[in-house]
Design an enzyme around this catalytic site. Structure first.
Site, PDB file in Angstrom:
ATOM      1  N   GLY A 125       0.963  -1.172   0.081  1.00 48.99           N
ATOM      2  CA  GLY A 125       0.152  -0.078   0.080  1.00 48.99           C
ATOM      3  C   GLY A 125       0.600   1.163  -0.066  1.00 48.99           C
ATOM      4  O   GLY A 125       0.559   2.250   0.307  1.00 48.99           O
ATOM      5  N   THR A 171      -0.576  -3.440   9.591  1.00 52.09           N
ATOM      6  CA  THR A 171      -1.124  -1.941   9.966  1.00 52.09           C
ATOM      7  C   THR A 171      -2.539  -1.988   9.355  1.00 52.09           C
ATOM      8  O   THR A 171      -3.470  -1.280   9.841  1.00 52.09           O
ATOM      9  CB  THR A 171      -0.282  -0.666   9.517  1.00 52.09           C
ATOM     10  OG1 THR A 171       1.198  -0.802  10.269  1.00 52.09           O
ATOM     11  CG2 THR A 171      -0.968   0.563   9.680  1.00 52.09           C
ATOM     12  N   ASP A 213      -2.662   3.359  19.205  1.00 58.64           N
ATOM     13  CA  ASP A 213      -3.786   3.332  20.287  1.00 58.64           C
ATOM     14  C   ASP A 213      -2.626   3.642  21.629  1.00 58.64           C
ATOM     15  O   ASP A 213      -3.076   4.418  22.472  1.00 58.64           O
ATOM     16  CB  ASP A 213      -4.599   2.001  20.492  1.00 58.64           C
ATOM     17  CG  ASP A 213      -5.017   1.743  19.168  1.00 58.64           C
ATOM     18  OD1 ASP A 213      -5.871   2.432  18.614  1.00 58.64           O
ATOM     19  OD2 ASP A 213      -4.631   0.646  18.417  1.00 58.64           O
ATOM     20  N   HIS A 259      -7.523  -3.742  17.691  1.00 56.39           N
ATOM     21  CA  HIS A 259      -7.560  -2.543  17.178  1.00 56.39           C
ATOM     22  C   HIS A 259      -8.673  -2.052  16.771  1.00 56.39           C
ATOM     23  O   HIS A 259      -9.000  -2.124  15.472  1.00 56.39           O
ATOM     24  CB  HIS A 259      -6.494  -2.354  16.181  1.00 56.39           C
ATOM     25  CG  HIS A 259      -6.398  -1.025  15.518  1.00 56.39           C
ATOM     26  ND1 HIS A 259      -6.049   0.184  16.146  1.00 56.39           N
ATOM     27  CD2 HIS A 259      -6.813  -0.678  14.149  1.00 56.39           C
ATOM     28  CE1 HIS A 259      -6.207   1.170  15.131  1.00 56.39           C
ATOM     29  NE2 HIS A 259      -6.494   0.540  13.984  1.00 56.39           N
TER      30      HIS A 259
HETATM   31  P1  NAX Z   1      -4.884   4.366   1.542  1.00 60.25           P
HETATM   32  O1  NAX Z   1      -6.298   3.917   1.095  1.00 60.25           O
HETATM   33  O2  NAX Z   1      -4.398   5.914   1.275  1.00 60.25           O
HETATM   34  O3  NAX Z   1      -3.687   3.607   1.049  1.00 60.25           O
HETATM   35  C1  NAX Z   1      -3.856   2.107   0.906  1.00 60.25           C
HETATM   36  C2  NAX Z   1      -3.320   1.702  -0.353  1.00 60.25           C
HETATM   37  O4  NAX Z   1      -3.194   0.255  -0.307  1.00 60.25           O
HETATM   38  C3  NAX Z   1      -3.811   1.991  -1.683  1.00 60.25           C
HETATM   39  O5  NAX Z   1      -2.683   2.900  -2.444  1.00 60.25           O
HETATM   40  C4  NAX Z   1      -4.026   0.921  -2.372  1.00 60.25           C
HETATM   41  O6  NAX Z   1      -3.864   0.898  -3.763  1.00 60.25           O
HETATM   42  C5  NAX Z   1      -3.058  -0.230  -1.534  1.00 60.25           C
HETATM   43  N1  NAX Z   1      -3.672  -1.388  -1.588  1.00 60.25           N
HETATM   44  C6  NAX Z   1      -4.581  -1.975  -1.728  1.00 60.25           C
HETATM   45  N2  NAX Z   1      -4.933  -3.269  -1.883  1.00 60.25           N
HETATM   46  C7  NAX Z   1      -3.513  -3.764  -2.139  1.00 60.25           C
HETATM   47  C8  NAX Z   1      -2.714  -4.897  -2.228  1.00 60.25           C
HETATM   48  N3  NAX Z   1      -3.422  -5.845  -2.546  1.00 60.25           N
HETATM   49  N4  NAX Z   1      -1.258  -4.832  -2.392  1.00 60.25           N
HETATM   50  C9  NAX Z   1      -0.825  -3.794  -2.356  1.00 60.25           C
HETATM   51  N5  NAX Z   1      -1.553  -2.609  -2.055  1.00 60.25           N
HETATM   52  C10 NAX Z   1      -2.650  -2.453  -1.856  1.00 60.25           C
HETATM   53  O7  NAX Z   1      -4.984   4.125   3.168  1.00 60.25           O
HETATM   54  P2  NAX Z   1      -4.058   4.313   4.161  1.00 60.25           P
HETATM   55  O8  NAX Z   1      -4.870   5.913   4.689  1.00 60.25           O
HETATM   56  O9  NAX Z   1      -2.550   4.659   3.871  1.00 60.25           O
HETATM   57  O10 NAX Z   1      -4.324   3.349   5.361  1.00 60.25           O
HETATM   58  C11 NAX Z   1      -3.890   1.804   5.022  1.00 60.25           C
HETATM   59  C12 NAX Z   1      -4.540   1.027   6.243  1.00 60.25           C
HETATM   60  O11 NAX Z   1      -4.307   1.478   7.498  1.00 60.25           O
HETATM   61  C13 NAX Z   1      -6.027   1.237   6.081  1.00 60.25           C
HETATM   62  O12 NAX Z   1      -6.459  -0.290   6.046  1.00 60.25           O
HETATM   63  C14 NAX Z   1      -6.475   1.798   7.484  1.00 60.25           C
HETATM   64  O13 NAX Z   1      -7.507   1.589   7.730  1.00 60.25           O
HETATM   65  C15 NAX Z   1      -5.238   1.186   8.346  1.00 60.25           C
HETATM   66  N6  NAX Z   1      -4.792   2.141   9.484  1.00 60.25           N
HETATM   67  C16 NAX Z   1      -4.631   1.347  10.615  1.00 60.25           C
HETATM   68  C17 NAX Z   1      -4.252   2.099  11.944  1.00 60.25           C
HETATM   69  C18 NAX Z   1      -3.744   1.322  12.839  1.00 60.25           C
HETATM   70  O14 NAX Z   1      -3.582   1.577  14.053  1.00 60.25           O
HETATM   71  N7  NAX Z   1      -3.659  -0.199  12.774  1.00 60.25           N
HETATM   72  C19 NAX Z   1      -4.482   3.591  11.962  1.00 60.25           C
HETATM   73  C20 NAX Z   1      -4.547   4.228  10.739  1.00 60.25           C
HETATM   74  C21 NAX Z   1      -5.290   3.373   9.366  1.00 60.25           C
HETATM   75  O15 NAX Z   1      -6.598   3.661   9.699  1.00 60.25           O
END
Ligand code: NAX
Length: 328
Positions: free
Chosen positions: A11, A129, A159, A187
């Site tokens: 991602g 993440t 968190d 989470h």
């Molecule tokens: P974005 O939507 O900006 O970026 C995600 C990226 O992942 C996109 O560029 C997409 O093309 C790519 N992607 C999708 N499927 C893929 C695959 N099969 N292989 C490789 N890349 C792929 O999201 P962003 O704001 O960067 O957040 C990423 C993730 O972190 C989300 O699932 C979000 O919910 C999660 N989070 C987790 C947190 C935590 O504390 N654990 C907090 C922040 C965030 O909410």
């Protein structure tokens, strides 16, 4: 010179990636003397945007950045990697049920687990993440039978950091005065930030605060719903703070925790504190020599027991759902 540490980020063209990659490249994970090689995975339509991010990485001329490779095939990108930071995930779209969300993410984390199993380095450490982080980590772990289970983790460090920051604001302490914070469980909104073992200037936080009403009605919900508050204010979800927490998590997994402190990591339960074996659940952990250990012997009172049981129950339901879908 030292052999570069190979760090995969999935991602990588997303919001978190845009902050995370520059921190990794600048040496934030392993220090200024350890070169890193970035392996960036994206879906095909995002590769062009990712090329732009790589141009910016080049333009930083980071002394610690030994190389960057990008692609859409996990079997190529994960080849020989020492750390995998699995950030890319499928967000919940309008009208999507939890089952749909778990299934969509299973389609990402099952093949990525299989790819890591076949091509990653022997010392691979995996940090998830992307949400739902705990269950995505469970899916990846279950699809990588040759990688020891203790090499899989999910991020609850954001968190944890939020819980420290809110407690510092309440007590007037500095964040460095706060030790032994614990996030238990998932989470998600059910997570439990525990102030009964946290210390503020060496004193038990719950006693320093001495206000159960604030703890239950303000503190716990503020920490648990902080992600939603950020979305409300910023119009998009936490990104720089999530990247920073991912750095903290991987840094401490490699460097270890100080003698007088611990961190929160979601790791595979061994049954400690009544959390069913095999669930990826957040615990207080210490780290030494790249290996985490769940802090043992903490006394859990009835209030904490109820909160831990509730968040762990949710993890069990998510596990049953992905089991039902044949993902684990
Ligand atoms: P974005 O939507 O900006 O970026 C995600 C990226 O992942 C996109 O560029 C997409 O093309 C790519 N992607 C999708 N499927 C893929 C695959 N099969 N292989 C490789 N890349 C792929 O999201 P962003 O704001 O960067 O957040 C990423 C993730 O972190 C989300 O699932 C979000 O919910 C999660 N989070 C987790 C947190 C935590 O504390 N654990 C907090 C922040 C965030 O909410």
């Amino acid at each position: 010179s030292t052999t570069p540490v190979k760090v995969a980020v999935t991602g990588a063209a997303g919001q978190i990636g845009y902050s995370l990659l520059f921190r990794i490249a600048s040496g934030a994970l392993f220090g200024a003397d350890t070169p890193v090689e970035l392996r960036l995975l994206e879906i095909t339509p995002a590769l062009k945007a990712l090329e732009g991010v790589v141009m910016e990485l080049d333009d930083c001329a980071f002394p610690t950045l030994a190389g960057v490779q990008i692609g859409d095939d996990p079997n190529t990108i994960f080849d020989g990697v020492n750390h995998a930071l699995l950030v890319g995930a499928r967000p919940r779209g309008p009208g999507m049920e939890r089952g749909d969300l778990l299934e969509a993410n299973g389609g990402i984390f099952a093949p990525q687990g299989k790819a890591l199993n076949s091509v990653a380095a022997d010392d691979i450490r995996v940090t998830v993440t992307g949400n739902p982080a705990n269950t995505n980590a469970l899916i990846a772990m279950s699809n990588a039978p040759d990688i020891p289970k203790e090499r899989f983790s999910a991020l609850t460090r954001l968190d944890h950091n939020r819980a420290i920051s809110q407690l510092a604001a309440k007590t007037g302490a500095s964040v460095t005065d706060i030790k032994k914070m614990t996030i238990w469980g998932n989470h998600s909104a059910t997570q439990y930030p525990d102030l009964f073992h946290t210390l503020v200037g060496g004193r038990v936080a719950a006693e320093v605060v001495n206000d159960q009403q604030w703890l239950e009605s303000t503190y716990i919900p503020t920490v648990a719903k902080r992600g939603a508050a950020i979305i409300d204010a910023r119009g998009s979800s936490s990104a720089a703070s999530a990247a920073s927490a991912t750095i903290d998590h991987v840094h401490d997994w490699a460097a270890g925790t100080p003698a007088d402190d611990w961190v929160s990591m979601s790791v595979c339960s061994d049954g400690s504190y009544g959390v069913p074996e095999g669930l990826i659940s957040s615990f207080p952990v210490t780290v030494a020599n790249g290996t985490w250990s769940i802090v043992q012997g903490l006394e859990i009172d009835d209030f904490s027991r109820g909160r831990i049981d509730a968040t762990v129950k949710e993890l069990g339901e998510e596990r049953d759902a992905v089991k039902g879908l044949g993902l684990i």
